[in-house]
Write an enzyme that holds these catalytic residues in place. Structure first.
Site, PDB file in Angstrom:
ATOM      1  N   ASP A  99       0.869  -1.184   0.000  1.00  0.00           N
ATOM      2  CA  ASP A  99       0.000   0.000   0.000  1.00  0.00           C
ATOM      3  C   ASP A  99       0.901   1.228   0.000  1.00  0.00           C
ATOM      4  OD1 ASP A  99      -2.226   1.586  -0.060  1.00  0.00           O
ATOM      5  OD2 ASP A  99      -3.079   0.883   1.834  1.00  0.00           O
ATOM      6  N   ASP A 145      -3.746   7.139  -3.670  1.00  0.00           N
ATOM      7  CA  ASP A 145      -5.140   7.594  -3.823  1.00  0.00           C
ATOM      8  C   ASP A 145      -5.562   8.375  -2.583  1.00  0.00           C
ATOM      9  OD1 ASP A 145      -4.855   4.920  -2.595  1.00  0.00           O
ATOM     10  OD2 ASP A 145      -7.014   5.010  -2.348  1.00  0.00           O
ATOM     11  N   CYS A 155     -14.642 -22.289  19.104  1.00  0.00           N
ATOM     12  CA  CYS A 155     -13.743 -22.462  17.964  1.00  0.00           C
ATOM     13  C   CYS A 155     -12.819 -23.631  18.272  1.00  0.00           C
ATOM     14  CB  CYS A 155     -12.938 -21.168  17.796  1.00  0.00           C
ATOM     15  SG  CYS A 155     -11.568 -21.276  16.639  1.00  0.00           S
ATOM     16  N   CYS A 168      -9.696 -24.000  16.667  1.00  0.00           N
ATOM     17  CA  CYS A 168      -8.363 -23.743  16.118  1.00  0.00           C
ATOM     18  C   CYS A 168      -7.328 -24.198  17.158  1.00  0.00           C
ATOM     19  CB  CYS A 168      -8.207 -22.264  15.753  1.00  0.00           C
ATOM     20  SG  CYS A 168      -7.822 -21.188  17.143  1.00  0.00           S
ATOM     21  N   CYS A 186      -7.567 -22.218  20.471  1.00  0.00           N
ATOM     22  CA  CYS A 186      -8.769 -22.419  21.285  1.00  0.00           C
ATOM     23  C   CYS A 186      -8.845 -23.830  21.856  1.00  0.00           C
ATOM     24  CB  CYS A 186     -10.011 -22.082  20.473  1.00  0.00           C
ATOM     25  SG  CYS A 186     -10.021 -20.353  19.975  1.00  0.00           S
TER      26      CYS A 186
HETATM   27  N1  GUN Z   1      -6.472   1.028   3.224  1.00  0.00           N
HETATM   28  C1  GUN Z   1      -7.738   1.127   3.707  1.00  0.00           C
HETATM   29  N2  GUN Z   1      -8.472   1.970   2.933  1.00  0.00           N
HETATM   30  C2  GUN Z   1      -7.653   2.388   1.938  1.00  0.00           C
HETATM   31  C3  GUN Z   1      -7.861   3.240   0.804  1.00  0.00           C
HETATM   32  O1  GUN Z   1      -8.940   3.795   0.588  1.00  0.00           O
HETATM   33  N3  GUN Z   1      -6.782   3.420  -0.019  1.00  0.00           N
HETATM   34  C4  GUN Z   1      -5.564   2.813   0.213  1.00  0.00           C
HETATM   35  N4  GUN Z   1      -4.562   3.024  -0.658  1.00  0.00           N
HETATM   36  N5  GUN Z   1      -5.360   2.016   1.276  1.00  0.00           N
HETATM   37  C5  GUN Z   1      -6.396   1.804   2.115  1.00  0.00           C
HETATM   38 ZN    ZN Z   2      -9.831 -20.281  17.761  1.00  0.00          ZN
END
Ligand code: GUN
Ligand code: ZN
Length: 486
Positions: free
Chosen positions: A89, A124, A275, A277, A280
């Site tokens: 990201d 963005d 759960c 897992c 748990c």
């Molecule tokens: N992570 C959570 N929401 C967003 C988003 O709207 N844009 C980006 N780039 N990362 C995110």
């Molecule tokens: Zn669990």
């Protein structure tokens, strides 16, 4: 090049394969968020929970000198010590939370390319929900500009994600979707929705997904940015989302919150773990409460990952068995906001119709939402084209013990004899009409009225009993109702 291949479909959901430079992943896929600064659950351990792809934050790497140096030398895979695909990201989330980031779009994109990210994301602008129109529009223009800039960069075989913004303004969401499709990205994340999920505003979330999907082509892989709670996975997949990313497993664990596909539990309120897992099975809630904080948080995070990936597998199996609607209709009963959010599909029948396969094995009714499935809408259309017997009076009966030409069934309405045993009406498990919600009978009678109007030159006798009689009113003039058991 087409990087996304779809193999199985159900509702608007699908099982697909997305090709990345580090290999193919199967979708729906959940990408655990790895904070490169905090060694919580190491990235290399994520495979064991079921992760096929990870997501990390290029902006955090860029801003941390040691990490940045290591990333430039060894790539992002070297930093995380994994060889599976990694999406990065851009810092947009930090932009949303802090209002500003100290990097340009081009710089962060080039950095993602340099460190060998498999899926890169431009900077963005995530406009929060309910932003005024002018703000949402100008943010959107910046986002689109940055996305155009991203397209110009040489990125080799890396995938480019083009996020879709627009706050809660549906025309802006649609416009953004149109623009990014024209540009041609590899993945389309729906962004700016974390505040909606945090506040359980699922109605807005579902609306945004449906509006965006109404514009995107079916072959476009869709990512729901920041969706990491298993309670929304089934619904989101059924609406056509393919990728999720989760920091929730870690964020929730830090507050002793335990994820389930039905919602969140506080560790303090649990006497038993619902759960099986490894965590748990090994510990009781009381044992976890007595542990030191770091150990406890790590174990809760592990449980959170196990249940999240379990839910993804359950959804994929439901797609294979073509009962994703049934699964979603269970999940939406975990919270009223999910229930009425999902009911919006009623207004998007034309869209679901384009995706949902027309042949399935069975139809299990679980509530009025079942009547909104394409199988019901299609039946109402299809029955209009059925040829009528050559008789003066055509008999339609609500009681299958009575000899008739057509039968009236809840939800489906008019069913010709020859369709009594075939999917969907003939394979539908629906409670007896006496016990059913009124709406299921109303929808059937609406279908009947259309059928009668469609054949306005023919005469019909409706043989009816029980609760049906309350709904068989104001019928067109070519029909008379007779009580079955006077
Ligand atoms: N992570 C959570 N929401 C967003 C988003 O709207 N844009 C980006 N780039 N990362 C995110
Ligand atoms: Zn669990």
């Amino acid at each position: 090049m087409q990087r996304f291949e779809i193999s199985d479909k159900d509702a608007m959901g699908r099982i697909g394969r997305l090709e990345t430079p580090h290999g193919k992943i199967e979708t729906p896929a959940l990408m655990p968020v790895i904070n490169p600064n905090i060694e919580f659950i190491p990235a290399k351990d994520m495979k064991k929970f079921g992760a096929e792809i990870l997501i990390t934050n290029a902006y955090i790497i860029y801003r941390t000198p040691e990490l940045r140096e290591k990333a430039i030398k060894k790539g992002v895979h070297g930093v995380l010590e994994v060889d599976i695909p990694v999406m990065t990201d851009s810092g947009s989330y930090q932009l949303m939370v802090y209002g500003d980031v100290e990097i340009s779009n081009e710089e962060i994109l080039k950095f993602q390319i340099d460190i060998g990210s498999d899926i890169i994301v431009p900077l963005d602008v995530p406009t929060p929900p309910d932003a005024d129109y002018g703000t949402a529009l100008s943010d959107l223009e910046v986002t689109l500009q940055r996305e155009r800039e991203a397209l110009k960069l040489e990125r080799g075989d890396r995938l480019l994600a083009l996020p879709i913004q627009g706050s809660t303004h549906m025309d802006l969401r649609r416009r953004c979707a149109e623009e990014v499709v024209k540009m041609g990205g590899d993945v389309y994340p729906i962004g700016g929705i974390v505040p909606l999920m945090d506040t359980y505003r699922f109605y807005n979330l579902v609306k945004i997904i449906l509006e965006v999907k109404s514009v995107l082509p079916s072959y476009a892989p869709v990512h729901l940015f920041g969706a990491g709670h298993p309670m929304v996975f089934a619904l989101a997949v059924a609406l056509g989302c393919d990728l999720f990313d989760s920091a929730a497993y870690a964020l929730y664990a830090k507050d002793d919150r335990y994820l389930t596909p039905h919602g969140t539990k506080k560790l303090e309120e649990l006497q038993y773990f619902p759960c099986s897992c490894p965590i748990c099975l090994e510990y009781t809630p009381e044992e976890l409460r007595r542990m030191d904080k770091d150990e406890r948080q790590r174990l809760i995070a592990e449980h959170n990952l196990w249940v999240s990936f379990e839910e993804i597998r359950r959804i994929k199996q439901a797609i294979k068995e073509d009962n994703l609607f049934e699964l979603v209709e269970c999940r939406i009963r975990s919270h009223p906001n999910l229930l009425f959010a999902w009911r919006q599909i009623r207004e998007y029948g034309w869209l679901l119709e384009q995706y949902d396969p027309s042949m399935k094995h069975s139809f299990l009714y679980s509530g009025v939402e079942s009547c909104y499935r394409p199988a019901v809408l299609r039946h109402h259309e299809r029955v209009l084209n059925v040829e009528l017997p050559d008789k003066d009076e055509i008999i339609i009966s609500t009681d299958e013990g009575v000899l008739a030409d057509f039968y009236l069934r809840p939800a489906f309405g008019v069913v010709p004899i020859e369709m009594l045993e075939s999917y969907p009406a003939g394979h539908a498990e629906i409670p007896p009409s006496e016990l059913l919600e009124d709406e299921a009978l109303e929808i059937a009678v609406q279908g009947l009225k259309r059928f009668l109007d469609h054949h306005s030159d023919r005469r019909f006798v409706i043989v009816a009993s029980g609760k049906w009689l309350e709904f068989l009113k104001d019928l067109p003039e070519n029909a008379v109702v007779k009580h079955d058991k006077p």
